[in-house]
Scaffold this active site. Structure first.
Site, PDB file in Angstrom:
ATOM      1  N   HIS A  37      20.825   9.883  11.644  1.00  0.00           N
ATOM      2  CA  HIS A  37      20.485   8.572  11.097  1.00  0.00           C
ATOM      3  C   HIS A  37      21.630   8.041  10.222  1.00  0.00           C
ATOM      4  O   HIS A  37      21.923   6.854  10.221  1.00  0.00           O
ATOM      5  CB  HIS A  37      19.202   8.725  10.284  1.00  0.00           C
ATOM      6  CG  HIS A  37      18.728   7.471   9.678  1.00  0.00           C
ATOM      7  ND1 HIS A  37      18.384   6.375  10.440  1.00  0.00           N
ATOM      8  CD2 HIS A  37      18.543   7.118   8.397  1.00  0.00           C
ATOM      9  CE1 HIS A  37      18.017   5.409   9.630  1.00  0.00           C
ATOM     10  NE2 HIS A  37      18.106   5.828   8.397  1.00  0.00           N
ATOM     11  N   ASP A  67      19.312  -2.831  12.227  1.00  0.00           N
ATOM     12  CA  ASP A  67      19.455  -2.839  10.764  1.00  0.00           C
ATOM     13  C   ASP A  67      20.921  -2.619  10.409  1.00  0.00           C
ATOM     14  O   ASP A  67      21.723  -2.217  11.243  1.00  0.00           O
ATOM     15  CB  ASP A  67      18.545  -1.787  10.093  1.00  0.00           C
ATOM     16  CG  ASP A  67      18.753  -0.394  10.685  1.00  0.00           C
ATOM     17  OD1 ASP A  67      19.919   0.009  10.827  1.00  0.00           O
ATOM     18  OD2 ASP A  67      17.756   0.256  11.014  1.00  0.00           O
ATOM     19  N   LYS A 109      17.067  -6.257   7.875  1.00  0.00           N
ATOM     20  CA  LYS A 109      15.606  -6.162   7.709  1.00  0.00           C
ATOM     21  C   LYS A 109      15.250  -5.490   6.384  1.00  0.00           C
ATOM     22  O   LYS A 109      16.025  -4.699   5.848  1.00  0.00           O
ATOM     23  CB  LYS A 109      14.976  -5.419   8.892  1.00  0.00           C
ATOM     24  CG  LYS A 109      15.146  -3.917   8.856  1.00  0.00           C
ATOM     25  CD  LYS A 109      14.429  -3.175   9.980  1.00  0.00           C
ATOM     26  CE  LYS A 109      14.700  -1.680   9.838  1.00  0.00           C
ATOM     27  NZ  LYS A 109      14.388  -0.855  10.963  1.00  0.00           N
TER      28      LYS A 109
HETATM   29  C1  R5P Z   1      15.662   2.999  10.692  1.00  0.00           C
HETATM   30  O1  R5P Z   1      16.475   2.844   9.827  1.00  0.00           O
HETATM   31  C2  R5P Z   1      15.917   3.692  11.995  1.00  0.00           C
HETATM   32  O2  R5P Z   1      17.237   3.519  12.451  1.00  0.00           O
HETATM   33  C3  R5P Z   1      14.937   3.221  13.047  1.00  0.00           C
HETATM   34  O3  R5P Z   1      15.166   1.857  13.302  1.00  0.00           O
HETATM   35  C4  R5P Z   1      13.509   3.394  12.579  1.00  0.00           C
HETATM   36  O4  R5P Z   1      13.335   4.647  12.003  1.00  0.00           O
HETATM   37  C5  R5P Z   1      12.544   3.201  13.727  1.00  0.00           C
HETATM   38  O5  R5P Z   1      11.247   3.346  13.237  1.00  0.00           O
HETATM   39  P1  R5P Z   1      10.055   2.561  13.894  1.00  0.00           P
HETATM   40  O6  R5P Z   1      10.129   2.790  15.367  1.00  0.00           O
HETATM   41  O7  R5P Z   1       8.817   3.183  13.278  1.00  0.00           O
HETATM   42  O8  R5P Z   1      10.165   1.124  13.535  1.00  0.00           O
END
Ligand code: R5P
Length: 300
Positions: free
Chosen positions: A127, A166, A190
């Site tokens: 991440h 993001d 976001k």
């Molecule tokens: C967030 O910073 C990650 O890169 C993903 O965008 C996020 O964890 C996705 O989570 P969800 O599918 O629950 O929106």
């Protein structure tokens, strides 16, 4: 070299073992009626370099506990070195304190893995790019971006824009842009509610093109993607596709994404998707050959 697999992603482990011209090693994992596990290594690992493959995904607590016991059984049985392949490293999103009083989950996971004697770790698309430096053991940080780039390079590229959902994903799409001959990229900015995880607001930073490809590290509830897709389609895109390394598909994500206005979702086999969570828009590409290559390069 001996390769052992936890139960989280046996399909990928089989592919890796076959790529190394090996069979998976023998482990006995017993679950007692109270859900405690007992693990026993059956093969002789004394003095051997061993590889353990275990991902996390929808059940991180279960798969981590199993992994800890597998590592302990191998170390106690005299394995010389343990290369841990965790294609998706669960708990990595809590890699620092966001609000006072929180645990740093990733720090806990790293401490346990290192105390169990792993020699190195191989994982995919963290991440955050800061994660490798949190480990004391060597980290081989691989990426599915090459796999995604070769898919994009087969497409007509004139109308494509790469999109990060993001700001944290900018480095990722900038790298993918390089691998796809300089495709333009934009980002969505976001805001999330830290209590519920709900997305509160999102705006686009850059110019949208007809075909938008959202690139992300992980899909959990799928809410990030459906919100990003709505925003892109309302701002000039006519088709939205997704490429994300890790598909967790928590809660109703599979149904929500199948019913969404996203035309195709490409992920990798870093997490094994049970049949009931597969859906028709989903395409799964394998990362096994990258793991095989890394194991070959790093074998003693
Ligand atoms: C967030 O910073 C990650 O890169 C993903 O965008 C996020 O964890 C996705 O989570 P969800 O599918 O629950 O929106």
């Amino acid at each position: 070299m001996l390769i052992f697999s936890g139960s989280s992603n046996r399909d990928l482990s089989e592919r890796v073992a076959s790529g190394m011209n090996l069979s998976l090693g023998n482990l006995e994992v017993v679950t007692f009626p109270d859900n405690e596990n007992r693990v026993r290594v059956i093969d002789n690992v004394l003095g051997e370099d061993v590889v353990v493959i275990q991902s996390t995904g929808i059940s991180p607590n279960l798969y981590y506990m199993e992994l800890f016991l597998i590592l302990d059984s191998l170390k106690r049985s005299g394995a010389k070195s343990i290369t841990l392949v965790v294609p998706y490293l669960g708990y990595q999103r809590q890699d620092h304190i966001f609000r006072d009083g929180e645990a740093v989950s990733l720090d806990v996971i790293i401490k346990i893995l290192e105390s169990l004697g792993i020699s190195r770790i191989i994982s995919f698309d963290f991440h955050s790019i800061k994660i490798p430096q949190l480990f004391k053991v060597p980290v081989i940080h691989l990426s599915a971006l090459d796999v995604f780039a070769s898919e994009i390079n087969k497409m007509e590229k004139s109308d494509i824009v790469l999109v990060s959902p993001d700001m944290g994903g900018i480095a990722r799409i900038s790298k993918l842009s390089e691998l796809t001959g300089g495709l333009p990229f934009i980002s969505i900015v976001k805001d999330r509610d830290l209590d519920t995880g709900d997305i509160q607001s999102a705006v686009i930073n850059g110019s949208v093109k007809k075909k938008a490809i959202i690139v992300d590290d992980v899909i959990s509830t799928g809410k990030t993607l459906t919100a990003a897709s709505d925003l892109l389609l309302n701002n000039g895109a006519t088709q939205v596709m997704v490429m994300a390394t890790h598909g967790i598909f928590a809660r109703t994500a599979s149904v929500d994404l199948e019913n969404s206005n996203i035309s195709k979702i490409t992920i990798t086999d870093s997490i094994q998707i049970p049949e009931k969570r597969k859906f028709s828009k989903l395409e799964v590409l394998s990362i096994s050959s990258q793991i095989v290559e890394a194991l070959r390069e790093n074998s003693h």
